[in-house]
Design a protein around this motif. Sequence first.
Motif, PDB file in Angstrom:
ATOM      1  N   GLY A  62       0.795  -1.228   0.000  1.00 55.37           N
ATOM      2  CA  GLY A  62       0.000   0.000   0.000  1.00 55.37           C
ATOM      3  C   GLY A  62       0.821   1.269   0.000  1.00 55.37           C
ATOM      4  N   GLY A  63       2.022   1.237   0.591  1.00 52.29           N
ATOM      5  CA  GLY A  63       2.873   2.425   0.660  1.00 52.29           C
ATOM      6  C   GLY A  63       3.329   2.875  -0.714  1.00 52.29           C
ATOM      7  N   ILE A  64       3.917   1.951  -1.477  1.00 54.90           N
ATOM      8  CA  ILE A  64       4.365   2.277  -2.849  1.00 54.90           C
ATOM      9  C   ILE A  64       3.171   2.674  -3.698  1.00 54.90           C
ATOM     10  CG2 ILE A  64       5.409   1.343  -4.946  1.00 54.90           C
ATOM     11  CD1 ILE A  64       7.105  -0.482  -3.199  1.00 54.90           C
ATOM     12  N   MET A  65       2.085   1.926  -3.549  1.00 50.58           N
ATOM     13  CA  MET A  65       0.857   2.191  -4.303  1.00 50.58           C
ATOM     14  C   MET A  65       0.363   3.609  -4.053  1.00 50.58           C
ATOM     15  SD  MET A  65      -2.630  -0.044  -4.004  1.00 50.58           S
ATOM     16  CE  MET A  65      -4.158   0.403  -4.842  1.00 50.58           C
ATOM     17  N   LEU A  66       0.416   4.076  -2.809  1.00 53.77           N
ATOM     18  CA  LEU A  66      -0.078   5.397  -2.445  1.00 53.77           C
ATOM     19  C   LEU A  66       0.774   6.497  -3.070  1.00 53.77           C
ATOM     20  CD1 LEU A  66      -1.967   7.194  -0.803  1.00 53.77           C
ATOM     21  CD2 LEU A  66      -0.420   6.919   1.156  1.00 53.77           C
ATOM     22  N   VAL A  67       2.098   6.395  -2.958  1.00 55.19           N
ATOM     23  CA  VAL A  67       2.995   7.426  -3.498  1.00 55.19           C
ATOM     24  C   VAL A  67       2.836   7.546  -5.009  1.00 55.19           C
ATOM     25  CG1 VAL A  67       5.399   8.073  -3.854  1.00 55.19           C
ATOM     26  CG2 VAL A  67       4.672   7.171  -1.637  1.00 55.19           C
ATOM     27  N   VAL A  68       2.836   6.409  -5.687  1.00 52.12           N
ATOM     28  CA  VAL A  68       2.715   6.421  -7.155  1.00 52.12           C
ATOM     29  C   VAL A  68       1.356   6.977  -7.584  1.00 52.12           C
ATOM     30  CG1 VAL A  68       2.637   4.976  -9.223  1.00 52.12           C
ATOM     31  CG2 VAL A  68       4.334   4.513  -7.450  1.00 52.12           C
ATOM     32  N   ALA A  69       0.301   6.607  -6.867  1.00 51.96           N
ATOM     33  CA  ALA A  69      -1.038   7.076  -7.214  1.00 51.96           C
ATOM     34  C   ALA A  69      -1.154   8.592  -7.055  1.00 51.96           C
ATOM     35  CB  ALA A  69      -2.073   6.375  -6.343  1.00 51.96           C
ATOM     36  N   ILE A  70      -0.496   9.155  -6.043  1.00 60.32           N
ATOM     37  CA  ILE A  70      -0.528  10.609  -5.840  1.00 60.32           C
ATOM     38  C   ILE A  70       0.149  11.319  -7.013  1.00 60.32           C
ATOM     39  CG2 ILE A  70       0.380  12.499  -4.433  1.00 60.32           C
ATOM     40  CD1 ILE A  70      -0.034  10.701  -1.985  1.00 60.32           C
ATOM     41  N   VAL A  71       1.309  10.805  -7.427  1.00 55.06           N
ATOM     42  CA  VAL A  71       2.020  11.385  -8.570  1.00 55.06           C
ATOM     43  C   VAL A  71       1.152  11.305  -9.826  1.00 55.06           C
ATOM     44  CG1 VAL A  71       4.013  11.155 -10.100  1.00 55.06           C
ATOM     45  CG2 VAL A  71       4.295  10.867  -7.620  1.00 55.06           C
ATOM     46  N   GLY A  72       0.537  10.138 -10.048  1.00 54.29           N
ATOM     47  CA  GLY A  72      -0.315   9.952 -11.219  1.00 54.29           C
ATOM     48  C   GLY A  72      -1.519  10.865 -11.218  1.00 54.29           C
ATOM     49  N   THR A  73      -2.127  11.046 -10.055  1.00 54.24           N
ATOM     50  CA  THR A  73      -3.306  11.904  -9.948  1.00 54.24           C
ATOM     51  C   THR A  73      -2.972  13.354 -10.297  1.00 54.24           C
ATOM     52  OG1 THR A  73      -4.254  10.504  -8.208  1.00 54.24           O
ATOM     53  CG2 THR A  73      -5.121  12.741  -8.405  1.00 54.24           C
ATOM     54  N   LEU A  74      -1.883  13.863  -9.740  1.00 50.69           N
ATOM     55  CA  LEU A  74      -1.492  15.243 -10.004  1.00 50.69           C
ATOM     56  C   LEU A  74      -1.186  15.473 -11.482  1.00 50.69           C
ATOM     57  CD1 LEU A  74       0.804  15.908  -6.901  1.00 50.69           C
ATOM     58  CD2 LEU A  74      -1.519  16.772  -7.286  1.00 50.69           C
ATOM     59  N   ALA A  75      -0.414  14.556 -12.055  1.00 48.72           N
ATOM     60  CA  ALA A  75      -0.037  14.701 -13.465  1.00 48.72           C
ATOM     61  C   ALA A  75      -1.262  14.606 -14.378  1.00 48.72           C
ATOM     62  CB  ALA A  75       0.987  13.630 -13.836  1.00 48.72           C
ATOM     63  N   ASN A  76      -2.172  13.681 -14.066  1.00 47.85           N
ATOM     64  CA  ASN A  76      -3.370  13.520 -14.890  1.00 47.85           C
ATOM     65  C   ASN A  76      -4.297  14.719 -14.798  1.00 47.85           C
ATOM     66  OD1 ASN A  76      -3.466  10.996 -16.396  1.00 47.85           O
ATOM     67  ND2 ASN A  76      -3.314   9.975 -14.414  1.00 47.85           N
ATOM     68  N   PHE A  77      -4.421  15.296 -13.617  1.00 43.60           N
ATOM     69  CA  PHE A  77      -5.286  16.471 -13.486  1.00 43.60           C
ATOM     70  C   PHE A  77      -4.699  17.669 -14.234  1.00 43.60           C
ATOM     71  CE2 PHE A  77      -7.632  14.587  -9.782  1.00 43.60           C
ATOM     72  CZ  PHE A  77      -8.908  14.788 -10.310  1.00 43.60           C
ATOM     73  N   VAL A  78      -3.386  17.776 -14.266  1.00 46.05           N
ATOM     74  CA  VAL A  78      -2.746  18.838 -15.053  1.00 46.05           C
ATOM     75  C   VAL A  78      -3.039  18.635 -16.539  1.00 46.05           C
ATOM     76  CG1 VAL A  78      -0.536  19.809 -15.797  1.00 46.05           C
ATOM     77  CG2 VAL A  78      -0.917  19.303 -13.381  1.00 46.05           C
ATOM     78  N   SER A  79      -2.909  17.384 -17.015  1.00 49.24           N
ATOM     79  CA  SER A  79      -3.202  17.068 -18.417  1.00 49.24           C
ATOM     80  C   SER A  79      -4.655  17.353 -18.748  1.00 49.24           C
ATOM     81  CB  SER A  79      -2.882  15.595 -18.702  1.00 49.24           C
ATOM     82  OG  SER A  79      -1.508  15.325 -18.546  1.00 49.24           O
ATOM     83  N   ALA A  80      -5.570  16.954 -17.852  1.00 49.10           N
ATOM     84  CA  ALA A  80      -7.004  17.192 -18.072  1.00 49.10           C
ATOM     85  C   ALA A  80      -7.297  18.691 -18.145  1.00 49.10           C
ATOM     86  CB  ALA A  80      -7.816  16.544 -16.959  1.00 49.10           C
ATOM     87  N   TRP A  81      -6.635  19.457 -17.302  1.00 51.42           N
ATOM     88  CA  TRP A  81      -6.827  20.914 -17.316  1.00 51.42           C
ATOM     89  C   TRP A  81      -6.360  21.513 -18.641  1.00 51.42           C
ATOM     90  CZ3 TRP A  81      -2.981  24.837 -17.340  1.00 51.42           C
ATOM     91  CH2 TRP A  81      -3.492  26.135 -17.210  1.00 51.42           C
TER      92      TRP A  81
END
Length: 298
Positions: free
Chosen positions: A112-131
Amino acid sequence: MHEDSKMSGLKFLLVTALNALITIVELLGGIFSGSLALLSDAFHNLGDSASVVLAYVASRIGLKNSDPSKTFGYRRAEIIAAFINAIFLIVVSAFLVIESIRRLLNPAPVDGGIMLVVAIVGTLANFVSAWLLSRGAKSNLNLKATYLHILSDALSSFGIIIGAIIIQIWQIDIIDPIVTILVSVYIVWETWPVLKEAINILMQAAPNLDFEAMKADMLKEPGVVNVHHIHAWQIDENRIMFSAHINLNDQLLSDVEPIYRHLESLLQKKYHVDHVTLQAEVFRGKSNELFTRDQHDI
């Protein structure tokens, strides 16, 4: 394409680069954490990178002027791109649901630790792309399909964050495939209207017009006796094409042209038709209905 829906090459490049970065990060994160949700999101992002490139190429093709081989121009290229992107999203989602069901039947441990860090990075980058894509997506089906790609990934990554927190706190590994299924269902739900609209345009389905009202308005023009053999279709999601046969009193052709101009103005202003083609007749088809079904009239 409307002016506000045009995307600069720089924006497309930024979105593509962000998606390529997310793909690599999530692929490595999925391998090391054992998270199916991260691995599925990585492949989803890889598809997004391809969809962004496809959308950009299609948008450039769509800007080409009409020529003898494409008399209506090249704007359907963007509709084809939207169709391909929508199909890809649905196929990937179906694959993810199948894999998630397998994982539910055979649970595997997840970090869960690795999963959480990677998911946060992915979320931020994807929201920037969506914007970056959000403005053009409002009036362009091609960009809307691509925008949905990116937005679905942003929501997927956000869902993975929630799943990772649950796994970290309560060690409920089964939440990983459950999140994947929920996100996949959401993606299909959002993509289906885009696919349906793309298919309707490619099949030259009639746009949402009140044809009886159009006929009634056209008959109000002095000299117009009947309206029949109507056809209406769309070149893209913004441009409506319309053709019809109109029966007129027997008169000089020079007297017919003002009638044409008045009808064209009516259809363009009231019904938002972009291109009007009218065929004047005196006796031929005078008793025909609004829609002619004879094979020779197709």
